[in-house]
Design an enzyme around this catalytic site. Structure first.
Site, PDB file in Angstrom:
ATOM      1  N   SER A 122      48.689 -15.980  -4.416  1.00  0.00           N
ATOM      2  CA  SER A 122      49.236 -15.926  -3.053  1.00  0.00           C
ATOM      3  C   SER A 122      48.866 -14.625  -2.366  1.00  0.00           C
ATOM      4  O   SER A 122      48.827 -14.565  -1.138  1.00  0.00           O
ATOM      5  CB  SER A 122      50.762 -15.993  -3.073  1.00  0.00           C
ATOM      6  OG  SER A 122      51.200 -17.159  -3.663  1.00  0.00           O
ATOM      7  N   HIS A 143      44.783 -22.463  -2.783  1.00  0.00           N
ATOM      8  CA  HIS A 143      46.184 -22.050  -2.715  1.00  0.00           C
ATOM      9  C   HIS A 143      47.080 -23.220  -2.345  1.00  0.00           C
ATOM     10  O   HIS A 143      47.116 -23.654  -1.187  1.00  0.00           O
ATOM     11  CB  HIS A 143      46.317 -20.908  -1.693  1.00  0.00           C
ATOM     12  CG  HIS A 143      47.696 -20.339  -1.601  1.00  0.00           C
ATOM     13  ND1 HIS A 143      48.360 -20.172  -0.400  1.00  0.00           N
ATOM     14  CD2 HIS A 143      48.549 -19.902  -2.555  1.00  0.00           C
ATOM     15  CE1 HIS A 143      49.558 -19.650  -0.640  1.00  0.00           C
ATOM     16  NE2 HIS A 143      49.691 -19.468  -1.931  1.00  0.00           N
ATOM     17  N   GLU A 155      45.379 -24.217   1.094  1.00  0.00           N
ATOM     18  CA  GLU A 155      44.403 -23.310   1.707  1.00  0.00           C
ATOM     19  C   GLU A 155      43.231 -23.122   0.747  1.00  0.00           C
ATOM     20  O   GLU A 155      43.435 -22.828  -0.432  1.00  0.00           O
ATOM     21  CB  GLU A 155      45.052 -21.944   1.987  1.00  0.00           C
ATOM     22  CG  GLU A 155      46.079 -21.989   3.114  1.00  0.00           C
ATOM     23  CD  GLU A 155      46.857 -20.682   3.280  1.00  0.00           C
ATOM     24  OE1 GLU A 155      46.977 -20.204   4.418  1.00  0.00           O
ATOM     25  OE2 GLU A 155      47.344 -20.140   2.270  1.00  0.00           O
ATOM     26  N   ASN A 194      50.827 -17.512   5.073  1.00  0.00           N
ATOM     27  CA  ASN A 194      51.753 -16.418   4.773  1.00  0.00           C
ATOM     28  C   ASN A 194      51.628 -15.256   5.751  1.00  0.00           C
ATOM     29  O   ASN A 194      52.604 -14.569   6.032  1.00  0.00           O
ATOM     30  CB  ASN A 194      51.582 -15.940   3.330  1.00  0.00           C
ATOM     31  CG  ASN A 194      52.298 -16.882   2.368  1.00  0.00           C
ATOM     32  OD1 ASN A 194      53.276 -17.524   2.746  1.00  0.00           O
ATOM     33  ND2 ASN A 194      51.799 -16.989   1.156  1.00  0.00           N
TER      34      ASN A 194
HETATM   35  P1  NAI Z   1      55.256 -19.098 -13.215  1.00  0.00           P
HETATM   36  O1  NAI Z   1      55.760 -17.845 -13.814  1.00  0.00           O
HETATM   37  O2  NAI Z   1      56.207 -20.194 -12.962  1.00  0.00           O
HETATM   38  O3  NAI Z   1      54.111 -19.678 -14.161  1.00  0.00           O
HETATM   39  C1  NAI Z   1      53.113 -18.916 -14.734  1.00  0.00           C
HETATM   40  C2  NAI Z   1      52.767 -19.503 -16.084  1.00  0.00           C
HETATM   41  O4  NAI Z   1      51.640 -18.835 -16.589  1.00  0.00           O
HETATM   42  C3  NAI Z   1      53.876 -19.351 -17.117  1.00  0.00           C
HETATM   43  O5  NAI Z   1      54.181 -20.595 -17.689  1.00  0.00           O
HETATM   44  C4  NAI Z   1      53.282 -18.382 -18.118  1.00  0.00           C
HETATM   45  O6  NAI Z   1      53.739 -18.615 -19.446  1.00  0.00           O
HETATM   46  C5  NAI Z   1      51.821 -18.685 -17.973  1.00  0.00           C
HETATM   47  N1  NAI Z   1      50.956 -17.618 -18.473  1.00  0.00           N
HETATM   48  C6  NAI Z   1      51.171 -16.296 -18.500  1.00  0.00           C
HETATM   49  N2  NAI Z   1      50.110 -15.678 -19.029  1.00  0.00           N
HETATM   50  C7  NAI Z   1      49.203 -16.620 -19.365  1.00  0.00           C
HETATM   51  C8  NAI Z   1      47.930 -16.587 -19.986  1.00  0.00           C
HETATM   52  N3  NAI Z   1      47.366 -15.468 -20.328  1.00  0.00           N
HETATM   53  N4  NAI Z   1      47.303 -17.776 -20.174  1.00  0.00           N
HETATM   54  C9  NAI Z   1      47.862 -18.919 -19.833  1.00  0.00           C
HETATM   55  N5  NAI Z   1      49.083 -19.011 -19.239  1.00  0.00           N
HETATM   56  C10 NAI Z   1      49.734 -17.866 -19.020  1.00  0.00           C
HETATM   57  O7  NAI Z   1      54.485 -18.691 -11.892  1.00  0.00           O
HETATM   58  P2  NAI Z   1      54.157 -19.588 -10.624  1.00  0.00           P
HETATM   59  O8  NAI Z   1      55.253 -19.491  -9.667  1.00  0.00           O
HETATM   60  O9  NAI Z   1      53.694 -20.911 -11.062  1.00  0.00           O
HETATM   61  O10 NAI Z   1      52.930 -18.786  -9.991  1.00  0.00           O
HETATM   62  C11 NAI Z   1      51.646 -18.861 -10.500  1.00  0.00           C
HETATM   63  C12 NAI Z   1      50.650 -18.413  -9.465  1.00  0.00           C
HETATM   64  O11 NAI Z   1      50.761 -19.234  -8.320  1.00  0.00           O
HETATM   65  C13 NAI Z   1      50.855 -16.999  -8.980  1.00  0.00           C
HETATM   66  O12 NAI Z   1      49.602 -16.421  -8.730  1.00  0.00           O
HETATM   67  C14 NAI Z   1      51.616 -17.160  -7.698  1.00  0.00           C
HETATM   68  O13 NAI Z   1      51.401 -16.100  -6.816  1.00  0.00           O
HETATM   69  C15 NAI Z   1      50.980 -18.430  -7.177  1.00  0.00           C
HETATM   70  N6  NAI Z   1      51.802 -19.209  -6.241  1.00  0.00           N
HETATM   71  C16 NAI Z   1      53.130 -19.403  -6.456  1.00  0.00           C
HETATM   72  C17 NAI Z   1      53.880 -20.144  -5.568  1.00  0.00           C
HETATM   73  C18 NAI Z   1      55.321 -20.373  -5.808  1.00  0.00           C
HETATM   74  O14 NAI Z   1      56.014 -20.767  -4.863  1.00  0.00           O
HETATM   75  N7  NAI Z   1      55.838 -20.162  -7.008  1.00  0.00           N
HETATM   76  C19 NAI Z   1      53.254 -20.744  -4.366  1.00  0.00           C
HETATM   77  C20 NAI Z   1      51.839 -20.560  -4.286  1.00  0.00           C
HETATM   78  C21 NAI Z   1      51.163 -19.784  -5.184  1.00  0.00           C
END
Ligand code: NAI
Length: 664
Positions: A122, A143, A155, A194
Site C-alpha cells: 500500500s 494493489h 490499482e 489512498n
Molecule cells: P497480514 O499480516 O494479514 O498478512 C501477512 C501474512 O504474511 C501473514 O500471514 C504472515 O504470516 C505472512 N508472512 C510474513 N512473512 C512471510 C514470509 N517471509 N513469507 C511468506 N509469508 C510471510 O497483512 P495484510 O493486511 O494481508 O497485508 C499484506 C500486504 O497487503 C501489505 O503490504 C499491506 O500493506 C497490503 N495491503 C493491505 C490491505 C489491508 O487492508 N489489510 C489493503 C491493501 C494492501
C-alpha cells in the site's frame, strides 16, 4: 482467464493474501499460497472455504463450484517451490521493505524468466522492491482493496522500470478476475486512491483540531450532504487508527505533499484508542464490533463541504496534470475504491472550481502545507472561466449552458439545473406583471427541456427573494372587476410553478414577503438563509394575500399557523419558519448557493418521470377526496412502474450500485 497467465503464487496468506488467492482461484487460475507456517495456511484455507460458502449461499456461485475452486488452491511453505512454475507471483507479506525485498530476491531466483512479480504493497516504493530482482521490468504493483472478494477496484502500478508489456499483462490479469483495474503510471506514494483519501482526511482533521468543526459535524456533512458511504472519521475508526497513522507516516516520509500531520490521529494512536476494534477511536463503540458510530443527519448543516473536499480535488488535479492516472481512472478509483457516489472531478465541478481554489488558498494561508497550494491545473481553469457546472464547462462539459436575459428576470441554464432569477434588486425584487409574465414564459421554455431536471427560483442580490407585489401598481382607481382579472393572472403565473412537471426550489435569500412568499409557497421546496424573513403582511395594508397565500400556506403549515401569519401579518425569521415547517432547510448565508445547488443536484439525480408523478400526486391528490387521491396515486404508480428508470432502479438496488436515471 488471461492467456499468458495460468499459475499464480500468492506469498503471504493473511488478510489480503487469502483473499487474492480466492479471487484468482475463482477466476480459474491454479494457485499456490505460501506462508511461514502450515497452521496459518490451514487457517487461510478455512477462511477461503467460509467465504466461498457464503457466495454459494447467496447464489453468486453454485455449491459445486466451492469444491472445484478449493481444489485449485495448493499451499506451500517454500517460496522457491511455489514460484517454480508460476506465471505470476503476488506478494502480500507484511508492509516491511526489507521483508518484501527478501521475498522478491528469492522469487526472482526461482521463478521462470517470463514470470511477473507483483506486490500488493500500500505504501512502499515498487521501484525499490524491484531493485531486489534482476527483472525490474517485470515487477509491478497490483494493489487490491480489502476485502479482495468484495472490492471491485484494483490499482495496477508501474514502477520506474516496469515495462508496458508487464503493465498491460497485469491489467489484463486483473480484468480476468472480474475486477476493475485502474492504471497508475508512476510509482507515487499512496498511488491514486489512498492519496486522495489522505488529502480528504487532511483538512477535516486540521479543522477539527482547530475547533472550527467537530468530528460529528464533518462526518454528518460528508455522509448526508455529500453522500459518502461513511464519515471521514468513522472510516478511520473502521480501518483502524493504527493503520491510518502508520501508513500516513510511511507515505509522508516519502512525499512532502503528503506531509499533513493530523494531531488528533497521533493522540488516539498514542492512547491506544485504535478505533472500532478497540472499542474507542474518534467515536466510542459500546455495542460490539458491528456497531455504527452515532452520526445525526442534521449535525453537519454548517460545514463548508468545499473546504473539506478541496484538498482531495487538488490532489486529483495533481495526479491528472502529472499524467499519473487518467481522469476516467481517477473517477473510477474514488467511486469503486472509496464508494463515492460521484467522481472527485464531478464534485469539483459542482462546488465550482473558483470556490475550490478559494478554499485551498484559505487552507494554505492558515496551515501552510504544500498539499493546499492550488494546483496550476485548477488556477488555469479558473482563468479560462472553466468553473464547473455553473459555467457549462469544468472537468466535464454540460449541456447547453447559457443565460437568457428578460426585462425583469434572468434565466440561467446550468444543466441539469436552471435558475430563474427575479431581477429587480433595487426594488427588493418586488413583483410586477411583467416579471410574472416572464416567469411564466421561462417556465414554458424549461417545461420539456431534457437538459434541465430541476428549476430554482431566487432573487437577485442578497437582500430579498421578493418583498412582494409592487404596491405602486395598486394605486389609481380601477374597477373591482379589473382587479379580479389582474389577480387571476397573478394566480395563474404562480400556479404554473405548482403544475410544472419538474421539482422547483425556492431559494430564499432575504425577504420573502406577500406575493414573494406566495411564489415560494407554490414551489416544491423552500431553502432559506439564516438571515431570511418570511411573512404575509397584506393585512397591514388592509388587504389579504391574493396569489394563493390563504390556500397554500394553510396546506403547508396548518390552518392555525396560517391564520396567525395572515391575520396578524407578522414577519418571522428563518429558524421560526423552519420550526413550523414553512421552509425545508435553513442554511448559512455564505454558503447559500452551494447548499441550494447540492440539494438541487440530489433531486436532479432522481428519476425524472417518477418525480413528476410524485409531485402531481402530492399537489393534486391532496385537493380531492381521499379515494380519488388514492386512485390518482395508483394510476401514477402503475405508470411509474412501466418506465425504464424503474427497471434501472431495481437493477441498481439488486447489484448494489447507484442507479442512473435517464427519464425514460
Ligand atoms: P497480514 O499480516 O494479514 O498478512 C501477512 C501474512 O504474511 C501473514 O500471514 C504472515 O504470516 C505472512 N508472512 C510474513 N512473512 C512471510 C514470509 N517471509 N513469507 C511468506 N509469508 C510471510 O497483512 P495484510 O493486511 O494481508 O497485508 C499484506 C500486504 O497487503 C501489505 O503490504 C499491506 O500493506 C497490503 N495491503 C493491505 C490491505 C489491508 O487492508 N489489510 C489493503 C491493501 C494492501
Amino acid at each position: 482467464m488471461s492467456q499468458q497467465i495460468r499459475r499464480v503464487a500468492v506469498i503471504g496468506a493473511g488478510t489480503m493474501g487469502h483473499g487474492i488467492a480466492e479471487v484468482s482461484a475463482l477466476a480459474g487460475y491454479e494457485v499456490v499460497m505460501v506462508d511461514v507456517s502450515q497452521d496459518i495456511l490451514n487457517k487461510a484455507l478455512e477462511r477461503i472455504k467460509w467465504s466461498l460458502d457464503k457466495l454459494a449461499e447467496r447464489g453468486t456461485i453454485s455449491k459445486e463450484r466451492v469444491g472445484e475452486v478449493m481444489g485449485r488452491i495448493k499451499t506451500s511453505l517454500s517460496i522457491a517451490e511455489a514460484v517454480r512454475d508460476a506465471d505470476l507471483m503476488i506478494e502480500a507479506v507484511p508492509e516491511k521493505l526489507d521483508l518484501k525485498k527478501q521475498v522478491f530476491a528469492e522469487a526472482d531466483k526461482y521463478a521462470p524468466p517470463h514470470a511477473i512479480l507483483a506486490t500488493n504493497t500500500s505504501s512502499l516504493p515498487i521501484t525499490e522492491i524491484a531493485s531486489a530482482t534482476k527483472r525490474p521490468d517485470k515487477v509491478v504493483g497490483i494493489h487490491f482493496f480489502n476485502p479482495p472478494v468484495l472490492m471491485p477496484l484494483v490499482e495496477v502500478i508501474k514502477g520506474a522500470q516496469t515495462s508496458d508489456e508487464t503493465a498491460r499483462r497485469s491489467y489484463e490479469f486483473v480484468k480476468s478476475l472480474g475486477k476493475e483495474p485502474i492504471m497508475v503510471n508512476k510509482d507515487v506514494p499512496g498511488f491514486v486512491v489512498n492519496r486522495i483519501l489522505i488529502a480528504l482526511n487532511s483538512a477535516a482533521c486540521l479543522l477539527v483540531a482547530n475547533n472550527q468543526y467537530s468530528v460529528v459535524e464533518i462526518d454528518s456533512a460528508v455522509k448526508y450532504r455529500a453522500g459518502l458511504p461513511m464519515g471521514i472519521f468513522e472510516l478511520q475508526d473502521f480501518t483502524g487508527i493504527d493503520v491510518g497513522y502508520l501508513v500516513g507516516l510511511a507515505v509522508a516520509e516519502r512525499d512532502p505533499m503528503l506531509r499533513v500531520p493530523c494531531p488528533l490521529l497521533e493522540d488516539l494512536y498514542k492512547k491506544g484508542w485504535l478505533g472500532q476494534k478497540s472499542g474507542r477511536g474518534f467515536y466510542e463503540y459500546k455495542g460490539g464490533p458491528y456497531e455504527r458510530a452515532n452520526i445525526p443527519r442534521e449535525a453537519g448543516e454548517k460545514v463548508d463541504l468545499t473546504l473539506i473536499f478541496a484538498p482531495a480535488i487538488n490532489m486529483a488535479a495533481w495526479l491528472l496534470r502529472n499524467g499519473i492516472a487518467s481522469k476516467e481512472d481517477i473517477e473510477k478509483g474514488v467511486k469503486l475504491g472509496l464508494g463515492w457516489p460521484k467522481g472527485v472531478f464531478e464534485y469539483a465541478d459542482e462546488f465550482g472550481i473558483d470556490k475550490v481554489v478559494e478554499a485551498l488558498n484559505q487552507l494554505y494561508s492558515r496551515f501552510g502545507y504544500e498539499l493546499f497550494k492550488p494546483d496550476p491545473l485548477l488556477t488555469q481553469m479558473v482563468q479560462e472561466g472553466r468553473l464547473g457546472r455553473k459555467s457549462g464547462r469544468g472537468f466535464y462539459e454540460y449541456g447547453a449552458a447559457g443565460t437568457v436575459e428578460f426585462k425583469e428576470i434572468i434565466l440561467r441554464k446550468e444543466p441539469p439545473l436552471a435558475w430563474i432569477i427575479l431581477n429587480r434588486p433595487q426594488r427588493l425584487n418586488a413583483l410586477t406583471l411583467t416579471m410574472l409574465e416572464e416567469l411564466s414564459r421561462a417556465l414554458d421554455m424549461l417545461w420539456d427541456d431534457k437538459d434541465v431536471r430541476v428549476v430554482i427560483i431566487r432573487g437577485a442580490g442578497d437582500r430579498a427573494f421578493s418583498a412582494g407585489a409592487d404596491v405602486t401598481s395598486f394605486t389609481g382607481p380601477l374597477h373591482t372587476y379589473y382587479f379580479f382579472l389582474y389577480n387571476r393572472k397573478f394566480q395563474e403565473a404562480v400556479s404554473k410553478i405548482e403544475r410544472f412537471p419538474k421539482p422547483v426550489i425556492a431559494a430564499i435569500n432575504g425577504y420573502a414577503l406577500g406575493g414573494g412568499l406566495e411564489i415560494a409557497l407554490a414551489c416544491d421546496f423552500r431553502i432559506a438563509t439564516d438571515t431570511s424573513e418570511l411573512g404575509q403582511p397584506e393585512i397591514n395594508l388592509g388587504i389579504i394575500p391574493g396569489a394563493g397565500g390563504t390556500q397554500r400556506l394553510a396546506r403547508i403549515v396548518g390552518l392555525g399557523r396560517a391564520k396567525e401569519l395572515i391575520m396578524l401579518g407578522d414577519r418571522i425569521k428563518a429558524d421560526e419558519a423552519y420550526r413550523i415547517g414553512l421552509v425545508n432547510r435553513v442554511v448559512p448565508k455564505e454558503r447559500f448557493e452551494e447548499e441550494v445547488r447540492s440539494f438541487a443536484m440530489r433531486l436532479a439525480q432522481g428519476p425524472p418521470i417518477a418525480l413528476t408523478y410524485a409531485k402531481y400526486a402530492l399537489n393534486f391528490g391532496t385537493q380531492v377526496p381521499v379515494d380519488i387521491g388514492l386512485l390518482l396515486e395508483a394510476a401514477f404508480f402503475s405508470m411509474a412502474v412501466n418506465t425504464k428508470d424503474a427497471q434501472e432502479g431495481v437493477m441498481a438496488f439488486l447489484t448494489r450500485r447507484r442507479p442512473e436515471f435517464k427519464g425514460e
